[in-house]
Enzyme design. Structure first.
Site, mmCIF file in Angstrom:
data_model
loop_
_atom_site.group_PDB
_atom_site.id
_atom_site.type_symbol
_atom_site.label_atom_id
_atom_site.label_comp_id
_atom_site.label_asym_id
_atom_site.label_seq_id
_atom_site.Cartn_x
_atom_site.Cartn_y
_atom_site.Cartn_z
ATOM 1 N N LYS A 1 -5.700 21.919 -7.330
ATOM 2 C CA LYS A 1 -5.491 22.998 -8.317
ATOM 3 C C LYS A 1 -4.875 22.460 -9.602
ATOM 4 O O LYS A 1 -3.954 21.643 -9.543
ATOM 5 C CB LYS A 1 -4.544 24.054 -7.736
ATOM 6 C CG LYS A 1 -5.164 24.826 -6.607
ATOM 7 C CD LYS A 1 -4.208 25.878 -6.085
ATOM 8 C CE LYS A 1 -4.832 26.547 -4.879
ATOM 9 N NZ LYS A 1 -3.818 27.054 -3.949
ATOM 10 N N ASP B 1 -3.270 12.082 -2.248
ATOM 11 C CA ASP B 1 -3.454 13.543 -2.238
ATOM 12 C C ASP B 1 -3.986 13.977 -3.600
ATOM 13 O O ASP B 1 -3.352 13.713 -4.623
ATOM 14 C CB ASP B 1 -2.113 14.226 -1.949
ATOM 15 C CG ASP B 1 -1.595 13.868 -0.561
ATOM 16 O OD1 ASP B 1 -2.308 14.128 0.418
ATOM 17 O OD2 ASP B 1 -0.497 13.287 -0.472
ATOM 18 N N GLU C 1 0.841 -1.212 0.000
ATOM 19 C CA GLU C 1 0.000 0.000 0.000
ATOM 20 C C GLU C 1 0.871 1.255 0.000
ATOM 21 O O GLU C 1 1.791 1.407 0.799
ATOM 22 C CB GLU C 1 -0.935 0.007 1.222
ATOM 23 C CG GLU C 1 -1.850 1.235 1.197
ATOM 24 C CD GLU C 1 -3.051 1.109 2.114
ATOM 25 O OE1 GLU C 1 -3.587 -0.010 2.254
ATOM 26 O OE2 GLU C 1 -3.440 2.125 2.699
ATOM 27 N N THR D 1 -13.859 3.827 5.614
ATOM 28 C CA THR D 1 -13.259 4.715 6.613
ATOM 29 C C THR D 1 -14.346 5.599 7.238
ATOM 30 O O THR D 1 -15.401 5.804 6.631
ATOM 31 C CB THR D 1 -12.192 5.629 5.970
ATOM 32 O OG1 THR D 1 -12.842 6.417 4.970
ATOM 33 C CG2 THR D 1 -11.080 4.838 5.332
ATOM 34 N N LYS D 2 -14.040 6.127 8.415
ATOM 35 C CA LYS D 2 -14.980 6.999 9.119
ATOM 36 C C LYS D 2 -15.348 8.192 8.259
ATOM 37 O O LYS D 2 -16.494 8.587 8.115
ATOM 38 C CB LYS D 2 -14.291 7.525 10.386
ATOM 39 C CG LYS D 2 -14.924 7.026 11.646
ATOM 40 C CD LYS D 2 -14.436 7.873 12.802
ATOM 41 C CE LYS D 2 -14.335 7.014 14.037
ATOM 42 N NZ LYS D 2 -13.417 7.543 15.026
ATOM 43 N N GLU E 1 4.814 5.103 3.685
ATOM 44 C CA GLU E 1 4.255 6.416 4.038
ATOM 45 C C GLU E 1 5.424 7.354 4.367
ATOM 46 O O GLU E 1 6.380 6.942 5.018
ATOM 47 C CB GLU E 1 3.298 6.252 5.243
ATOM 48 C CG GLU E 1 2.745 7.525 5.825
ATOM 49 C CD GLU E 1 2.052 8.425 4.806
ATOM 50 O OE1 GLU E 1 1.057 8.008 4.197
ATOM 51 O OE2 GLU E 1 2.515 9.575 4.618
ATOM 52 N N ASP F 1 -11.989 10.125 -3.349
ATOM 53 C CA ASP F 1 -13.277 10.784 -3.121
ATOM 54 C C ASP F 1 -13.334 12.099 -3.910
ATOM 55 O O ASP F 1 -14.187 12.938 -3.648
ATOM 56 C CB ASP F 1 -13.484 11.055 -1.622
ATOM 57 C CG ASP F 1 -12.395 11.918 -1.046
ATOM 58 O OD1 ASP F 1 -11.380 12.164 -1.740
ATOM 59 O OD2 ASP F 1 -12.525 12.352 0.111
ATOM 60 N N GLU G 1 -15.219 8.358 5.122
ATOM 61 C CA GLU G 1 -16.037 7.942 3.984
ATOM 62 C C GLU G 1 -17.509 7.766 4.390
ATOM 63 O O GLU G 1 -18.418 8.138 3.650
ATOM 64 C CB GLU G 1 -15.480 6.601 3.508
ATOM 65 C CG GLU G 1 -15.655 6.325 2.066
ATOM 66 C CD GLU G 1 -14.950 5.015 1.688
ATOM 67 O OE1 GLU G 1 -14.026 4.562 2.388
ATOM 68 O OE2 GLU G 1 -15.356 4.441 0.680
ATOM 69 N N ASP H 1 9.694 7.800 0.512
ATOM 70 C CA ASP H 1 8.955 8.065 -0.726
ATOM 71 C C ASP H 1 8.682 6.738 -1.453
ATOM 72 O O ASP H 1 9.623 6.001 -1.793
ATOM 73 C CB ASP H 1 9.818 8.994 -1.598
ATOM 74 C CG ASP H 1 9.153 9.363 -2.919
ATOM 75 O OD1 ASP H 1 8.066 8.816 -3.217
ATOM 76 O OD2 ASP H 1 9.725 10.192 -3.648
HETATM 77 C C1 LIG Z 1 -4.744 12.069 1.573
HETATM 78 S S1 LIG Z 1 -3.676 11.010 2.453
HETATM 79 C C2 LIG Z 1 -4.578 9.473 2.508
HETATM 80 C C3 LIG Z 1 -4.060 8.537 3.549
HETATM 81 C C4 LIG Z 1 -4.704 7.147 3.623
HETATM 82 N N1 LIG Z 1 -4.460 6.357 2.429
HETATM 83 C C5 LIG Z 1 -6.187 7.237 3.880
HETATM 84 O O1 LIG Z 1 -6.960 6.755 3.051
HETATM 85 O O2 LIG Z 1 -6.573 7.801 4.912
HETATM 86 C C6 LIG Z 1 -2.386 10.662 1.293
HETATM 87 C C7 LIG Z 1 -1.123 10.130 1.978
HETATM 88 O O3 LIG Z 1 -0.167 9.740 1.004
HETATM 89 C C8 LIG Z 1 1.133 10.063 1.488
HETATM 90 N N2 LIG Z 1 2.013 10.145 0.312
HETATM 91 C C9 LIG Z 1 1.892 10.990 -0.735
HETATM 92 N N3 LIG Z 1 2.860 10.756 -1.636
HETATM 93 C C10 LIG Z 1 3.614 9.730 -1.139
HETATM 94 C C11 LIG Z 1 4.752 9.053 -1.612
HETATM 95 N N4 LIG Z 1 5.320 9.379 -2.768
HETATM 96 N N5 LIG Z 1 5.269 8.059 -0.855
HETATM 97 C C12 LIG Z 1 4.698 7.726 0.336
HETATM 98 N N6 LIG Z 1 3.608 8.343 0.838
HETATM 99 C C13 LIG Z 1 3.069 9.333 0.106
HETATM 100 C C14 LIG Z 1 0.920 11.363 2.236
HETATM 101 O O4 LIG Z 1 1.926 11.578 3.196
HETATM 102 C C15 LIG Z 1 -0.459 11.137 2.889
HETATM 103 O O5 LIG Z 1 -0.336 10.581 4.167
#
Ligand SMILES: C[S@@+](CC[C@H](N)C(=O)[O-])C[C@H]1O[C@@H](n2cnc3c(N)ncnc32)[C@H](O)[C@@H]1O
Length: 239
Positions: free
Chosen positions: A148, A144, A69, A217-218, A94, A180, A220, A121
């Site tokens: 924009k 994420d 994941e 998820t909550k 993460e 979403d 969601e 990363d």
């Molecule tokens: C909007 S959050 C969603 C988190 C989780 N999947 C959820 O559904 O609640 C997106 C996550 O992806 C992580 N993220 C973004 N780009 C990443 C990357 N290249 N490698 C690891 N994590 C990353 C961010 O730090 C953030 O915690």
């Protein structure tokens, strides 16, 4: 980067290019619980990018299907999935350190032993630590959205990236995404429809209903009550 088609081409030619990343590293303070979890559970659950290619059998002490994941946030659904599918091994990636702490604390709380995590990363972990054709499933939940337009290039789902993901999946392995944000769902669909080597598992060639194995998820649940949509996309590697 104009005369180069890809980052790799530019780098091969010795040109330094500022990488476009899918995240902004927020240091964020660790709670006491997160700091304690990082210290206590990192030796058993933590994986290091610097250690290079992983041998899954060695890491998990057995040979089982592996689910990876990307961007698990606080790890709530990842831990739940690992608990619900004890016959599989899970790897989470993460960049947000507090999230890694919370995830490990939760895994310990639930007695989950089939989960390992990277704090790094995902793009680099996939390139340097994951063998080709080794994954049974890849998960990307609520990445994420970069709302924009001028930030859309930061979206992690891009044609080049999904080909890298394809190379890591076994044949018939599944790439599962959820978002979403409708515009991102459309973007994901567009990228995947033109991506070589994938088959859409949706009957209508667009979205699939949320599969039972992806926990609701909550956030969601609240979204559903407010009439907000969530889009799941599932594609299998065909060649
Ligand atoms: C909007 S959050 C969603 C988190 C989780 N999947 C959820 O559904 O609640 C997106 C996550 O992806 C992580 N993220 C973004 N780009 C990443 C990357 N290249 N490698 C690891 N994590 C990353 C961010 O730090 C953030 O915690």
């Amino acid at each position: 980067m104009s005369q180069f088609k890809t980052q790799e081409e530019a780098e091969a030619a010795g040109v330094y290019v500022q990488k476009v990343r899918s995240f902004v590293k927020r240091e964020g303070r660790l709670t006491k619980g997160q700091a304690k979890a990082l210290e206590e559970f990192w030796p058993t659950m933590g994986l290091m990018h610097a250690d290079g290619k992983l041998d899954f059998t060695e890491v998990f002490g057995r040979s089982a299907p592996v689910v990876l994941e990307i961007g698990f946030g606080m790890g709530k659904s990842l831990v739940e999935m690992a608990a619900n599918e004890p016959d599989k091994d899970f790897i989470g990636i993460e960049v947000h350190r507090p999230g890694v702490g919370t995830c490990m604390a939760e895994a310990n709380e639930q007695g989950v032993t089939n989960l390992r995590v990277f704090e790094h990363d995902a793009v680099e972990v996939l390139a340097d630590c994951i063998a080709d054709e080794s994954l049974d499933r890849l998960q990307l939940f609520f990445p994420d959205p970069w709302h924009k337009k001028r930030h859309h290039k930061r979206r992690i789902v891009q044609p080049e990236f999904v080909q890298k993901l394809r190379s890591k999946l076994k044949i018939d392995g599944v790439f599962h995404m959820a978002t979403d944000w409708e515009n991102y769902a459309e973007h994901m669909l567009e990228v995947m429809q033109t991506a070589e080597g994938f088959k859409n598992l949706s009957e209508n060639q667009d979205y699939v209903p949320r599969p039972d194995n992806r926990p609701l998820t909550k956030f969601e649940q609240r979204g559903h009550r407010l009439g907000h949509g969530v889009w799941d996309l599932m594609f299998a590697r065909v060649n």
